[in-house]
Design an enzyme around this catalytic site. Structure first.
Site, PDB file in Angstrom:
ATOM      1  N   ARG A 299       0.852  -1.190   0.000  1.00 35.47           N
ATOM      2  CA  ARG A 299       0.000   0.000   0.000  1.00 35.47           C
ATOM      3  C   ARG A 299       0.891   1.245   0.000  1.00 35.47           C
ATOM      4  O   ARG A 299       2.042   1.205   0.460  1.00 35.47           O
ATOM      5  CB  ARG A 299      -0.882   0.020   1.239  1.00 35.47           C
TER       6      ARG A 299
ATOM      7  N   ARG B 134       8.007   3.652   4.829  1.00 37.70           N
ATOM      8  CA  ARG B 134       8.133   3.429   6.273  1.00 37.70           C
ATOM      9  C   ARG B 134       9.128   2.321   6.583  1.00 37.70           C
ATOM     10  O   ARG B 134       9.809   2.357   7.620  1.00 37.70           O
ATOM     11  CB  ARG B 134       6.763   3.094   6.870  1.00 37.70           C
TER      12      ARG B 134
ATOM     13  N   HIS C 244      -9.840  -5.016  -3.852  1.00 36.08           N
ATOM     14  CA  HIS C 244      -9.540  -6.194  -4.653  1.00 36.08           C
ATOM     15  C   HIS C 244     -10.062  -5.974  -6.066  1.00 36.08           C
ATOM     16  O   HIS C 244     -10.797  -5.023  -6.347  1.00 36.08           O
ATOM     17  CB  HIS C 244     -10.158  -7.451  -4.038  1.00 36.08           C
TER      18      HIS C 244
ATOM     19  N   ASP D 245      -6.679  -7.395 -11.865  1.00 35.15           N
ATOM     20  CA  ASP D 245      -5.355  -7.705 -11.342  1.00 35.15           C
ATOM     21  C   ASP D 245      -4.312  -7.915 -12.435  1.00 35.15           C
ATOM     22  O   ASP D 245      -3.214  -7.341 -12.373  1.00 35.15           O
ATOM     23  CB  ASP D 245      -5.409  -8.974 -10.487  1.00 35.15           C
TER      24      ASP D 245
END
Length: 399
Positions: A92, A98, A133, A163
């Site tokens: 994400r 991070r 999704h 996808d």
């Protein structure tokens, strides 16, 4: 020597930060074409919950275990990125940053690196940080609303449209284009933001043109290619099978109704008011014979009719068998690499990578000796390399 085979991407080094869905498939495609793909798995795994030996999206790759929650793991990935041409991640937005392996850190180490990012919603926008999704992505782009009968719900084609078509393939296109730029004189690396919503929307370009021209109704089951036309659809046979009909052009349609046996009784195909009657006639005729019988009737013709095969049946079809569209490798029947190249063919060189199984090879070939330091067990106490079906803590969950 690095594992790269003889495909057109031989010599290209790719780092894949393990995830699920379209990212691994994109990396598999690069590997099929000859790239040396190193998959960075983490202790505990991030797979789809199946035996890694059967996860075909990891074929032609090698794997190393790295714990990105440790400074040592971050340093290992940055060393790999320094030696790579491409890095692919499907976290994400903000997760890679991070962890300390975002574009800024990686490009600082390797200014010509192509940093490919695979997400559902993209790196920016109101939904960028939310889970999602395939079905949701294709729903918002209008693609899902085009499929299915006019009197029923939309029909979604597994996760192939969003996808893999709108996601994986667009990531690969972007990565290869950026790689070409990076390898040009004075070229530099860059970030490729591949969002499933962007790619899926792009796939509807022709339909938007037809819509603007008045040649497409903005509701499903009413158009030439969405099941509205009786000569473009699937029909049930006597044994419960189905035949797919795509007789769009007049001359193909003529051969279709002749071989179907309704040439003298069928209403005119250009009379839209009679399409319901024509559909009924076609359906009734198909129900008089089995799928195999109709396959024989239409074999070798230009009627544009084909049997609807299952996944297990498809590899046995004579045409696909003759082309080698499917192959057997390691006891698993699977699609062969595509597309094909006359001088630098791709190949299935290795079975699906098992997490961490190739650490020593990769450390030697990429000259990253720090990889030989084993990662610790995960927080649940699972030994390195063990995969679990849970994706609760998977930063790639929701793409």
């Amino acid at each position: 020597m690095a594992e790269s085979g003889n495909g057109p991407l031989s010599g290209v080094r790719v780092v894949e930060l393990a995830g699920i869905g379209p990212g691994p498939f994109a990396a598999m495609l690069l590997a099929d074409l000859g790239a040396d793909v190193v998959r960075v798995d983490r202790p505990g795994g991030a797979g789809p919950g199946i035996d890694p030996a059967h996860d075909l999206t990891n074929r032609n790759k090698r794997s190393v275990l790295v714990d990105l929650k440790t400074p040592e793991g971050v340093a290992q990935v940055l060393e790999l990125a320094e030696r790579a041409d491409v890095l692919v991640e499907g976290y994400r937005p903000g997760v890679a940053e991070r962890l300390g392996v975002g574009p800024e850190e990686c490009l600082a180490r390797n200014p010509r690196l192509v940093y490919g990012r695979m997400t559902g919603w993209g790196q920016q926008g109101p939904l960028a940080g939310t889970a999602g999704h395939d079905i949701g992505y294709i729903a918002l782009t209008g693609a899902l609303g085009m499929t299915g009968p006019s009197d029923g719900p939309p029909v979604f084609p597994a996760n192939l449209l969003g996808d893999y078509a709108g996601g994986s393939l667009y990531l690969v296109i972007g990565v290869l284009a950026a790689l070409q730029h990076a390898r040009a004189e004075d070229g530099t690396g860059q970030v490729v933001d591949a969002a499933i919503v962007d790619g899926t929307a792009h796939l509807t370009a022709m339909i938007h043109g037809m819509l603007a021209a008045g040649g497409w109704q903005d509701r499903r089951g009413r158009n030439l290619l969405d099941g509205g036309a009786p000569f473009y659809g699937a029909y049930e046979t006597a044994d419960g099978g189905y035949m797919a009909v795509g007789a769009l052009e007049q001359r193909f349609y003529g051969e279709f109704i002749r071989l179907l046996g309704i040439e003298d009784d069928a209403p005119g195909r250009d009379d839209l008011a009679a399409w319901g009657e024509l559909r009924t006639a076609i359906a009734a005729r198909f129900r008089t014979r089995t799928r195999e019988e109709w396959t024989t009737v239409f074999a070798g013709s230009d009627a544009c009719v084909a049997p609807v095969l299952s996944l297990r049946e498809a590899p046995q079809h004579p045409h696909l068998a003759a082309r080698g569209t499917f192959l057997d490798h390691g006891g698993i029947t699977q699609p062969a690499p595509a597309p094909r190249f006359s001088r630098t063919p791709g190949a299935v060189r290795r079975p699906p990578a098992r997490p961490g199984a190739d650490t020593e090879e990769i450390a030697r070939d990429w000259r990253v000796r720090s990889l030989l330091v084993p990662p610790p067990a995960d927080s649940a106490g699972a030994p390195p390399g063990r995969r679990t079906p849970s994706v609760r803590n998977d930063p790639s969950k929701g793409q």
